[in-house]
Enzyme design. Structure first.
Site, PDB file in Angstrom:
ATOM      1  N   ASP A  72      19.444 -19.615  14.152  1.00 38.22           N
ATOM      2  CA  ASP A  72      19.382 -18.348  14.895  1.00 38.22           C
ATOM      3  C   ASP A  72      20.221 -18.398  16.166  1.00 38.22           C
ATOM      4  O   ASP A  72      20.851 -17.415  16.554  1.00 38.22           O
ATOM      5  CB  ASP A  72      17.939 -18.034  15.302  1.00 38.22           C
ATOM      6  CG  ASP A  72      17.085 -17.683  14.103  1.00 38.22           C
ATOM      7  OD1 ASP A  72      17.600 -17.779  12.973  1.00 38.22           O
ATOM      8  OD2 ASP A  72      15.910 -17.328  14.302  1.00 38.22           O
TER       9      ASP A  72
ATOM     10  N   GLU B 205      22.906 -20.026  16.731  1.00 34.42           N
ATOM     11  CA  GLU B 205      24.327 -19.891  16.422  1.00 34.42           C
ATOM     12  C   GLU B 205      24.660 -18.420  16.157  1.00 34.42           C
ATOM     13  O   GLU B 205      25.692 -17.906  16.587  1.00 34.42           O
ATOM     14  CB  GLU B 205      24.675 -20.758  15.196  1.00 34.42           C
ATOM     15  CG  GLU B 205      26.100 -20.626  14.656  1.00 34.42           C
ATOM     16  CD  GLU B 205      27.185 -21.053  15.647  1.00 34.42           C
ATOM     17  OE1 GLU B 205      26.840 -21.563  16.722  1.00 34.42           O
ATOM     18  OE2 GLU B 205      28.373 -20.826  15.340  1.00 34.42           O
TER      19      GLU B 205
ATOM     20  N   ASP C   5      23.044 -15.899  17.448  1.00 35.45           N
ATOM     21  CA  ASP C   5      23.007 -15.249  18.764  1.00 35.45           C
ATOM     22  C   ASP C   5      24.304 -15.504  19.533  1.00 35.45           C
ATOM     23  O   ASP C   5      24.808 -14.648  20.240  1.00 35.45           O
ATOM     24  CB  ASP C   5      21.828 -15.767  19.594  1.00 35.45           C
ATOM     25  CG  ASP C   5      20.498 -15.276  19.038  1.00 35.45           C
ATOM     26  OD1 ASP C   5      20.515 -14.309  18.250  1.00 35.45           O
ATOM     27  OD2 ASP C   5      19.464 -15.865  19.381  1.00 35.45           O
TER      28      ASP C   5
ATOM     29  N   SER D 118      12.084  14.898  -7.006  1.00 32.00           N
ATOM     30  CA  SER D 118      10.961  13.966  -7.171  1.00 32.00           C
ATOM     31  C   SER D 118      10.872  13.618  -8.654  1.00 32.00           C
ATOM     32  O   SER D 118      11.618  14.163  -9.463  1.00 32.00           O
ATOM     33  CB  SER D 118       9.672  14.581  -6.658  1.00 32.00           C
ATOM     34  OG  SER D 118       9.451  15.778  -7.340  1.00 32.00           O
TER      35      SER D 118
ATOM     36  N   LYS E  20       7.904   1.122  -8.089  1.00 31.93           N
ATOM     37  CA  LYS E  20       7.807   2.361  -7.312  1.00 31.93           C
ATOM     38  C   LYS E  20       7.278   1.993  -5.921  1.00 31.93           C
ATOM     39  O   LYS E  20       6.093   1.721  -5.729  1.00 31.93           O
ATOM     40  CB  LYS E  20       6.884   3.370  -7.983  1.00 31.93           C
ATOM     41  CG  LYS E  20       6.925   4.722  -7.281  1.00 31.93           C
ATOM     42  CD  LYS E  20       6.213   5.792  -8.073  1.00 31.93           C
ATOM     43  CE  LYS E  20       6.450   7.180  -7.506  1.00 31.93           C
ATOM     44  NZ  LYS E  20       5.971   7.338  -6.155  1.00 31.93           N
TER      45      LYS E  20
ATOM     46  N   GLU F 133      14.369   3.512  -0.772  1.00 33.93           N
ATOM     47  CA  GLU F 133      13.092   3.646  -0.073  1.00 33.93           C
ATOM     48  C   GLU F 133      13.072   2.774   1.181  1.00 33.93           C
ATOM     49  O   GLU F 133      13.361   1.576   1.111  1.00 33.93           O
ATOM     50  CB  GLU F 133      11.982   3.190  -1.034  1.00 33.93           C
ATOM     51  CG  GLU F 133      10.612   3.663  -0.670  1.00 33.93           C
ATOM     52  CD  GLU F 133      10.282   5.046  -1.246  1.00 33.93           C
ATOM     53  OE1 GLU F 133      11.207   5.765  -1.700  1.00 33.93           O
ATOM     54  OE2 GLU F 133       9.099   5.402  -1.227  1.00 33.93           O
TER      55      GLU F 133
ATOM     56  N   LYS G 276      13.624   4.600 -15.989  1.00 37.87           N
ATOM     57  CA  LYS G 276      14.788   5.496 -15.992  1.00 37.87           C
ATOM     58  C   LYS G 276      15.638   5.214 -17.217  1.00 37.87           C
ATOM     59  O   LYS G 276      15.842   4.041 -17.567  1.00 37.87           O
ATOM     60  CB  LYS G 276      15.638   5.253 -14.731  1.00 37.87           C
ATOM     61  CG  LYS G 276      14.916   5.619 -13.452  1.00 37.87           C
ATOM     62  CD  LYS G 276      15.689   5.195 -12.219  1.00 37.87           C
ATOM     63  CE  LYS G 276      14.867   5.502 -10.983  1.00 37.87           C
ATOM     64  NZ  LYS G 276      15.433   4.916  -9.769  1.00 37.87           N
TER      65      LYS G 276
ATOM     66  N   LYS H  49       1.817   5.059 -12.813  1.00 37.58           N
ATOM     67  CA  LYS H  49       1.034   4.597 -11.651  1.00 37.58           C
ATOM     68  C   LYS H  49       0.155   3.378 -11.911  1.00 37.58           C
ATOM     69  O   LYS H  49      -0.055   2.971 -13.050  1.00 37.58           O
ATOM     70  CB  LYS H  49       0.126   5.747 -11.210  1.00 37.58           C
ATOM     71  CG  LYS H  49       0.870   6.902 -10.617  1.00 37.58           C
ATOM     72  CD  LYS H  49       0.962   6.725  -9.138  1.00 37.58           C
ATOM     73  CE  LYS H  49       1.311   8.025  -8.454  1.00 37.58           C
ATOM     74  NZ  LYS H  49       1.196   7.980  -7.046  1.00 37.58           N
TER      75      LYS H  49
ATOM     76  N   CYS I 142     -25.765 -12.567  19.777  1.00 35.73           N
ATOM     77  CA  CYS I 142     -25.289 -12.987  18.459  1.00 35.73           C
ATOM     78  C   CYS I 142     -26.352 -12.647  17.411  1.00 35.73           C
ATOM     79  O   CYS I 142     -27.511 -13.029  17.566  1.00 35.73           O
ATOM     80  CB  CYS I 142     -25.013 -14.490  18.472  1.00 35.73           C
ATOM     81  SG  CYS I 142     -24.701 -15.151  16.831  1.00 35.73           S
TER      82      CYS I 142
END
Ligand code: IVH
Length: 701
Positions: A47, A49, A51, A96, A135, A192, A319, A343, A437
């Site tokens: 990270d 490097e 940066d 949709s 989905k 999405e 599809k 679904k 308690c």
């Protein structure tokens, strides 16, 4: 389809003769590394490097403003807050898809039958080829690229007109700002925007902390979809940038003629592969499927994986693969005939609250939990849901008898999302946290700035006792083989073990009389108990289950003090001298040994014959971070901010609230904000958690 290592080609040249060339090379390198990091989840550089390259580019762009371009990696964040979003008319409507609500295999069958009928195919004709996708439960976005540059991002809206959310979408690191030269002149990519469950949980955890600190106007989010939608529809892009959003591509909108030598798409699958090769994330689960049978198999297989996915899906999408065939099939009332959603059981359901219990955890944390009328949600029957803490329970105002929405997604603990107003019983009582308690009756206290109440009973509290015994007996602590949770539960419930040292008083007869305990296992356990008496100081210390004292701290304490009595009697100042121990840990150790019943437990364990070799105190080592000032920004992957501060201070360093020239290091985590920019501006060394841990471990030079 596995996401291939798209950029495993030769790296672009580092050296360029002109400034413009150097800037271009830096941008290309940063794009490549960001893609490896955010999309492939396989970074090849540290990270720091990254940066460094980023800062170098920022410096060059500041010196040569004429060379700044909108697709530079430095330009993801930087837009001004808006008053409202502009409207965008979609060139190609965002439709949709019809949903087969039927969660059974029939859903896939019905779809395939409809397509076959439409194509006048008979039973003897070959199966239709489909692409099966996930989905995703987020929100649809249209990304418009012109001449390869992201020029506009819009929400779906009503399908015809959406909102221009370009500034916010640019902050999503997984979305390329630039496409290769071979891409069509106009190229709209659809997909999405969503939030991963872990990012959602972390966001809500931060929100709960803010609420606990009394920060006004903060709230928690109901689910990842709402959190993602809220971030995308944020008028201030700086806030949107702090929410970690992700993206999956699944389609296209307007596309102009292919460029010479550019891709020509004949199938949906090829299209996805091309998008993926351009840097867009495409879900690895995406498959080609032949006919209904393979669609059904896909629905079932993904159904099994659903809980383990790092994000929410509410179904799968099928599809037709061939694009010419898609064209032929066309649309019915704004829904394509060539696609369908199939679904899974919903992850949110309605139920009623039967009661509100308060559970006590191992560390004494009190958690309000709603007892629910059993409800099938996210694929299992749920009877309990967490209310997290007092503030959350009060904010949601959950009362006994209320009708509530419960959410369960993945292996996350089910939670009450909200109450349905209007369905409340007249006499429903507001929930208040008990001040004692519920298990042992000791005082329950909530310290300032903390979100939780804790029982102060320590090892005296039965709820903590079971967990305390299991912790003591753990393989990495004192280790008592065979002393597992079922057995401990029985022994504590039957009052055979009232305090931890009672484990060493267990007799054969008492043990053998327990449920499911054969004589052989009883004698094995007695042997294991005997063996455990010879232990080491770090194991014993860790085994006591003192809050914030993990294995590493226990080792450091043992090394530093050599003897248990020295630790038990050390002042907070003396404890802080131990590398690894900061004020919070020191206070916790002190509080633990200040409780007479905890000291009593230690004495009894010793009296039972638990021993270890004691050593001499170590010479006080010079502190590795003496004289160094740190600033912490963003969320670190493992350490909380308090822990990081604690450890830096324990190592002799100072932690400041803001970056100045005097800052030696900025420790940056996820969603680091303006402090990181300031540090980069001032040329302060920016390090990540790993580098911090290395510094903490390194001897003083
Ligand atoms: S395709 C013409 N594929 O579901 C087809 N949609 O009602 C357009 N969604 O608004 C959509 N995952 O937000 C497609 N793999 C996927 C999807 C997906 C989620 C969402 C999308 C859309 C809604 C469809």
């Amino acid at each position: 389809m596995a996401t291939p290592d798209l950029f495993a080609q030769s790296e672009p040249p580092r050296q360029a003769s002109s400034v413009a060339g150097h800037i271009a090379a830096l941008r290309e390198q940063l794009r490549l590394h960001a893609h490896r990091y955010y999309v492939l989840d396989a970074p090849t550089i540290h990270d720091s490097e990254y940066d460094r390259l980023f800062t170098e580019l920022q410096g060059l762009e500041a010196a040569h403003p004429e060379l700044m371009t909108a697709d530079s990696p430095t330009q993801r964040v930087g837009g001004k807050p808006l008053d409202q979003f502009a409207s965008v008319r979609h060139r190609v409507p965002m439709l949709s898809i019809r949903t087969e609500t039927d969660t059974e295999p029939t859903g896939a069958k019905n779809f395939d039958s409809r397509v076959r009928k439409e194509m006048s195919l008979g039973d003897s004709d070959p199966p239709i080829e489909y692409v099966a996708e996930l989905k995703f439960d987020g929100l649809a976005i249209n990304l418009r690229y012109e001449h390869g540059v992201l020029v506009q991002a819009a929400t779906r809206g009503d399908g015809e007109v959406g909102e221009d959310v370009t500034q916010n979408i640019r902050t999503i690191n997984q979305i390329p700002l630039k496409l290769p030269a071979s891409a069509p002149v106009v190229m709209e990519v659809r997909g999405e925007v969503y939030m991963r469950r872990a990012d959602f949980e972390a966001l809500n955890e931060r929100q709960r902390e803010k609420i606990a600190q009394g920060i006004k106007g903060e709230k928690t989010f109901v689910n990842p979809r709402n959190a993602a939608a809220g971030a995308v529809r944020q008028l201030d892009p700086a806030i949107a940038a702090q929410r970690r959003l992700s993206f999956f591509a699944y389609g296209v909108g307007e596309i102009t003629q292919p460029q010479e030598g550019g891709p020509v798409f004949a199938t949906h699958y090829e299209l996805l592969k091309t998008l993926n090769s351009w840097g867009f994330p495409v879900a690895a689960q995406t498959r080609i499927a032949q006919g209904a049978a393979e669609l059904i198999a896909f629905h079932e297989a993904i159904g099994h994986q659903r809980d383990r996915l790092p994000y929410d899906i509410d179904g799968v999408v099928y599809k037709v693969n061939n694009l010419a065939l898609q064209n032929k099939l066309g649309f019915v009332t704004r829904e394509p005939r060539w696609a369908v959603a199939h679904k899974y059981p919903a992850q949110e359901q309605l139920t009623t609250v039967l009661g509100i219990d308060v559970q006590v955890g191992r560390t004494g944390k009190l958690t309000p939990v709603a007892r629910l009328a059993p409800v099938f949600v996210g694929g299992v029957t749920v009877t309990n849901a967490t209310l997290h803490n007092e503030d959350e329970a009060r904010r949601k105002d959950v009362r006994v008898g209320d009708t509530v929405i419960v959410r369960r997604a993945g292996d996350v603990i089910p939670e009450v999302v909200s109450v349905l107003p209007g369905k409340r019983l007249h006499d429903a009582q507001i929930f208040t946290m008990p001040r004692t308690c519920p298990v042992c009756g000791s005082a329950a206290v909530r310290e300032e700035g903390e979100a939780d109440y804790r029982c102060t009973g320590g090892l005296f509290c039965a709820a903590q006792r079971k967990e305390a015994i299991l912790h003591y007996a753990h393989r990495r602590a004192v280790e008592v083989e065979g002393l597992g949770d079922k057995l401990v539960e029985q022994l504590v419930d039957a009052n055979v073990i009232r305090v931890l040292p009672d484990i060493y008083k267990l007799g054969l007869t008492a043990l053998a009389s327990l449920d499911r305990m054969a004589e052989k296992s009883a004698s094995n356990l007695i042997e294991a108990l005997e063996k455990s008496k010879q232990t080491t100081l770090p194991r014993f210390l860790f085994g006591l289950g003192i809050r914030h004292v993990g294995e590493a701290t226990a080792k450091a304490l043992a090394r530093h003090f050599g003897k248990l009595d020295a630790i038990m009697d050390a002042t907070e100042e003396q404890l802080i001298e131990v590398g690894d121990v900061g004020p919070v840990v020191a206070q916790s150790i002190r509080t633990f040994f200040d409780q007479p019943h905890n000291r009593e437990v230690v004495e009894q364990l010793r009296a039972c014959g638990v021993t270890w070799e004691e050593g001499e105190p170590a010479a006080v080592a010079p502190k590795p971070l003496s004289g160094k000032t740190f600033v912490i920004t963003g969320t670190l992957p493992n350490l909380s901010r308090d822990e990081a501060k604690d450890r830096i201070e324990a190592a002799g360093g100072k932690v400041a609230g803001s970056v100045s020239k005097k800052t030696d290091y900025a420790v940056a985590g996820a969603e680091a904000g303006s402090k990181l920019l300031k540090a980069q501006e001032l040329g302060v060394a920016v390090i990540d958690e790993t580098a911090l841990l290395t510094l903490l471990a390194s001897p003083n030079d």
